[in-house]
Design an enzyme around this catalytic site. Structure first.
Site, PDB file in Angstrom:
ATOM      1  N   ASP A 405       3.429  -4.703  -2.715  1.00  0.00           N
ATOM      2  CA  ASP A 405       2.824  -4.766  -1.521  1.00  0.00           C
ATOM      3  C   ASP A 405       1.326  -5.494  -1.578  1.00  0.00           C
ATOM      4  O   ASP A 405       0.784  -5.377  -2.514  1.00  0.00           O
ATOM      5  CB  ASP A 405       2.869  -3.401  -0.714  1.00  0.00           C
ATOM      6  CG  ASP A 405       2.408  -3.449   0.644  1.00  0.00           C
ATOM      7  OD1 ASP A 405       2.698  -4.618   1.456  1.00  0.00           O
ATOM      8  OD2 ASP A 405       2.102  -2.390   1.221  1.00  0.00           O
ATOM      9  N   GLU A 408      -0.507 -10.594  -0.828  1.00  0.00           N
ATOM     10  CA  GLU A 408      -0.738 -11.703  -0.131  1.00  0.00           C
ATOM     11  C   GLU A 408      -2.056 -12.753  -0.955  1.00  0.00           C
ATOM     12  O   GLU A 408      -2.079 -13.784  -1.010  1.00  0.00           O
ATOM     13  CB  GLU A 408      -1.341 -11.878   1.354  1.00  0.00           C
ATOM     14  CG  GLU A 408       0.139 -11.226   2.088  1.00  0.00           C
ATOM     15  CD  GLU A 408       0.591  -9.898   1.682  1.00  0.00           C
ATOM     16  OE1 GLU A 408      -0.289  -9.083   1.687  1.00  0.00           O
ATOM     17  OE2 GLU A 408       1.689  -9.479   1.794  1.00  0.00           O
ATOM     18  N   ASP A 483       5.043  -5.737   8.130  1.00  0.00           N
ATOM     19  CA  ASP A 483       4.876  -4.788   9.166  1.00  0.00           C
ATOM     20  C   ASP A 483       5.015  -5.377  10.736  1.00  0.00           C
ATOM     21  O   ASP A 483       4.560  -5.666  11.336  1.00  0.00           O
ATOM     22  CB  ASP A 483       3.287  -4.552   9.074  1.00  0.00           C
ATOM     23  CG  ASP A 483       3.072  -3.702   7.851  1.00  0.00           C
ATOM     24  OD1 ASP A 483       3.899  -3.471   7.090  1.00  0.00           O
ATOM     25  OD2 ASP A 483       1.598  -3.787   7.531  1.00  0.00           O
TER      26      ASP A 483
HETATM   27  C1  GLC Z   1       1.444  -2.076   4.352  1.00  0.00           C
HETATM   28  C2  GLC Z   1       2.835  -2.207   4.119  1.00  0.00           C
HETATM   29  C3  GLC Z   1       3.918  -1.190   4.398  1.00  0.00           C
HETATM   30  C4  GLC Z   1       3.347   0.139   3.803  1.00  0.00           C
HETATM   31  C5  GLC Z   1       2.005   0.285   4.063  1.00  0.00           C
HETATM   32  C6  GLC Z   1       1.049   1.593   3.097  1.00  0.00           C
HETATM   33  O1  GLC Z   1       1.386  -1.906   5.531  1.00  0.00           O
HETATM   34  O2  GLC Z   1       3.574  -3.479   4.613  1.00  0.00           O
HETATM   35  O3  GLC Z   1       5.336  -1.376   4.258  1.00  0.00           O
HETATM   36  O4  GLC Z   1       3.935   1.017   4.193  1.00  0.00           O
HETATM   37  O5  GLC Z   1       1.289  -0.947   3.426  1.00  0.00           O
HETATM   38  O6  GLC Z   1       1.462   1.031   1.826  1.00  0.00           O
END
Ligand code: GLC
Length: 807
Positions: A405, A408, A483
């Site tokens: 995650d 980007e 998200d």
């Molecule tokens: C980001 C991700 C989400 C995750 C969060 C905490 O917002 O997109 O899926 O739960 O980070 O790790």
């Protein structure tokens, strides 16, 4: 200091007339009077690559997107010239390059234009960074429409849109947000029933304008790098897409459990909570294969560590979950906490693995753990090191999948939400700034993760999911749309985005079912899950700030309905797995938007709600509250309503009933759909019998069914089974033939055939060309079922016809 405006602004520059060209094997090089070099490489009869160098000198030819195993080779190439053009002819297309300005046109062999340059290649010099803005403009033909570009949250048909690709963490993004998590600079154009694709393999920020600025012009450009694009001719969209996917690569088969239902939340902790959630699924008989650990499992958000207070013995926990049929998937982010007592940080520092700013300091930025440094995943040694970090979590603790995650990469509290552009990257030996490496950062992280998980999970298959990606990243990982928000509009977006990802070579995709931010009503959750079970990746996830999002949270009715749908997904797993195998082998998208399914039918060009799941199941989600049904378009052909076996004739829009417990589903006539019994998780029960649902038709239809051991690599040694069923129906008669390939022997010995829409009473049955009694095949007239040996080669049923009518 000299500023840009004080410099002589030259505006757009263009190639001038041709002075020479030369042709060697597969490549034709053109030089213009003002020094522009155009290189056209014939990769396949339907695929040409175009590169332009404004001063005649190409950069080193390197791409993260292109799969080294891609097929190339063509059967015909001829280069000739007339007064005005150099003409390149392959077995499928003609490409003409104009002598006066190097403008390019591509044509079908009969001369019909496919795609022609408008201004064609042009560029603008950039003093500040060096290099150029490289630009291309093409004519758009009447009725031309555009599809592709990865995860864009906008109308499915891109005509009229202007979009850019710059991987961005967009919490709670909205419809039409221009930049999202992924960069897939590939689109398809369709006009006059012929389709082509453009893959602009440039990792800088890229821009696409589909007749937005000018009605008859489509253009694409980049903030740096080379004008380097691939033109792929169809004429079918399926030809374009499978060629693109072949060029940029296909994934390996995931373990089948990865196609089960997954439950996630930010965050389930401590261990007792994780266990409680898992047990509740079992207690309620709600199938589930994986449970996720979000950032709170770590010690202070330090990747590759565990919070020992919450998870005192992760290995035991993972094992216990596994014995209850749950795989554990854990999150890993790129930001490494600055902490000299943290071994991962220390190791990276000592080895100089972190990204640096232009003047030397490390790139510092805030993410979940606070101030972090970030590994440069574009360096091979760093990827190697990163993959070695999975030894403990995967190899020893037994976590089965990794969720990457914030790659980007996302940085908090700074303008632009990412690295400053001067940050340096290795780019596999082609040092560059973040301007060039930004869009591949997440892809290279996922790649390193894939290598690590694969190594330490071997001989089982790896499962990776990433938020950011670039073209070609589908070779390493699955993905989700980030998200999103618990709104009806986001349900619509999820439908469009997953279809678009499938059309962009990235089929293994899903959305956070129910919405990540905010909280869905029970109705929205139900509708979303009804759609989500048809997405290749199927996971409920939510931020947890707004309440619970487990299927039982919304009350008994929602639980009942959603369970029924998750059960349906488990029944359809062999069908989905077959579609996945087709994607792995041929690049065929797992979901087929209607335009892909039937491009000849112009009604499909602006359709986005309906799609085909696999090859033969038509689905149309309900995307509004408080409705009892909706209008939907049924594509051409005849389709059985899955819920009542009523046959309808397509090529028209119609009202379909869809109270809360129904999502419209139709099965193509002639289809043979393999089905498992309901299980609580993949491989829970030993398969005693496989069901085949057979939908009668007058005419022919082929269906496929792929199987293997659901995990591991034996399938690569031929230990798989690939069955092709040929259905032939006539008045009062049907024949089912089976052809089987591969050495896998399934645990069951029989198929239970279930006939749908059979319009006659059975009079005689021939099995393997011998007449048999229906009783020998355990024919159950009431339920229309029959049992046959799984390796049968022909079943021939004769009856007396009463006709078969469609609405
Ligand atoms: C980001 C991700 C989400 C995750 C969060 C905490 O917002 O997109 O899926 O739960 O980070 O790790």
């Amino acid at each position: 200091m000299i500023t840009n405006t004080e410099l002589e602004y030259k505006g757009n520059l263009y190639p001038s007339g041709l002075i020479s060209y030369e042709h060697d094997q597969d490549t034709i090089n053109f030089i213009s009077k003002n020094g522009v070099r155009l290189q056209v490489t014939v990769l396949r009869d339907n695929m040409l690559r175009f590169r332009y160098a404004t001063n005649g000198i190409f950069e080193n030819d390197f791409s993260y997107a292109i799969d080294e195993d891609n097929l190339h080779g063509f059967s015909h190439l001829d280069v000739s010239e007339d007064e005005t053009h150099i003409i390149i002819t392959t077995e499928k297309i003609i490409c003409k390059v104009a002598k006066d300005d190097l403008r390019v046109g591509t044509y079908e062999l009969n001369g019909k234009p496919i795609l022609e340059d408008e201004q064609g290649f042009h560029w603008e010099e950039t003093f500040e960074f060096g290099g150029n803005f490289v630009k291309m403009s093409k004519m758009s033909r009447d009725q031309e429409n555009y599809f592709g570009l990865g995860d864009k949250p906008t109308n499915f048909n891109l005509k009229g849109k202007r979009l850019s690709l710059w991987n961005t963490d967009q919490y709670a993004f909205a419809k039409d947000t221009a930049e999202l998590y992924k960069a897939v600079p590939f689109y398809m154009g369709l006009h006059g029933n012929s389709a082509y694709g453009i893959f602009f393999d440039n990792t800088f920020k890229t821009h696409f304008d589909f007749c937005h600025e000018r009605r008859n012009v489509t253009s694409f450009w980049a903030d740096g790098g080379e004008m380097n694009y691939y033109f792929i001719y169809g004429p079918q969209m399926s030809d374009v897409l499978t060629s693109y996917t072949d060029l940029t690569g296909k994934p390996e088969l995931p373990p089948m459990w990865a196609l089960g239902f997954h439950q996630c939340k930010w965050s389930y902790y401590p261990e007792s909570k994780v266990k409680e959630i898992a047990s509740k699924f079992r207690e309620l008989n709600f199938p589930c294969d994986a449970i996720y650990l979000d950032i709170d499992y770590m010690d202070g958000f330090r990747c590759f560590t565990w919070n020992k207070e919450y998870f005192p013995d992760p290995k035991r926990m993972v094992k216990e979950l596994e014995s209850d049929g749950f795989k554990t998937v854990a999150i890993i982010d790129p930001g490494i906490k600055i902490d000299l007592n943290y071994s991962v940080f220390k190791e990276a520092l000592e080895n100089d693995y972190f990204c640096r700013r232009a003047d030397g300091p490390y790139m510092r930025g805030k993410v979940w753990p606070g101030e972090c440094y970030f590994p440069d995943f574009t360096r091979p040694e760093v990827r190697e090191w990163w993959s070695s970090l999975y030894r403990e979590i995967i190899g020893e603790i037994g976590v089965k999948g990794i969720w990457n995650d914030m790659n980007e990469p996302a940085v908090m509290e700074v303008p632009g939400k990412t690295f400053p552009l001067d940050v340096r990257h290795d780019f596999d030996g082609h040092p560059c700034s973040h301007r060039k490496a930004h869009n591949v950062y997440g892809m290279q992280m996922a790649r390193a993760t894939y290598e690590g998980v694969k190594k330490f999970n071997f001989p089982k298959r790896p499962f990776i999911i990433t938020r950011a990606n670039y073209s070609g990243g589908q070779r390493y990982t699955s993905t989700w749309t980030g998200d999103n928000v618990a709104t009806w509009e986001h349900l619509w977006l999820a439908n469009v985005q997953i279809q678009r990802l499938c059309m962009s070579g990235m089929s293994f995709a899903g959305s956070d079912i129910g919405g990540f931010a905010e909280q869905p009503s029970g109705e929205l959750f139900t509708r979303w899950l009804q759609l989500g079970i048809f997405h290749p990746f199927c996971r409920v996830h939510s931020s947890g700030d707004h309440g619970e999002q487990e299927p039982w949270f919304f009350g008994e009715d929602v639980l009942e309905i959603t369970r029924k749908y998750v059960e349906l997904r488990y029944q359809l797993l062999p069908y989905l797995y077959t579609a996945f195998q087709k994607y792995v082998e041929e690049g065929t998208p797992i979901l087929k938007p209607l335009v892909y399914y039937d491009q000849e039918d112009v009604q499909t060009h602006y359709r986005a709600d309906e799609f085909i799941f696999g090859n033969q199941i038509l689905v149309c989600p309900v995307q509004e509250p408080n409705v009892q049904g909706r209008r939907m378009y049924i594509p051409r052909g005849k389709w059985y309503n899955f819920w009542n076996d009523k046959l309808v004739t397509g090529g028209k829009e119609m009202w379909v009933d869809a109270p809360l417990d129904i999502i419209p589903i139709y099965i193509k006539e002639g289809a043979i759909i393999p089905k498992y019994p309901v299980q609580q998780y993949v491989d829970e029960v030993k398969m005693e019998e496989m069901s085949l649902d057979i939908y009668y038709k007058i005419g022919k239809e082929n269906s496929e069914f792929y199987e293997d051991s659901h995990d591991g690599y034996e399938y690569r040694q031929g230990i798989y089974s690939h069955r092709t069923f040929k259905f032939t129906g006539k008045e009062g008669e049907m024949i089912i033939q089976q052809h089987k390939q591969g050495k896998f022997s399934a645990p069951y010995t029989t198929f239970k055939l279930k006939f749908h829409g059979m319009p006659f009473e059975i009079k005689r049955v021939f099995f393997e060309n011998e007449e048999v009694n229906v009783e020998d095949l355990h024919y159950d007239k009431e339920n229309q079922t029959m049992i046959v040996h799984k390796d049968f080669s022909e079943l021939h049923i004769v009856g007396n016809s009463n006709g078969n009518t469609a609405e």
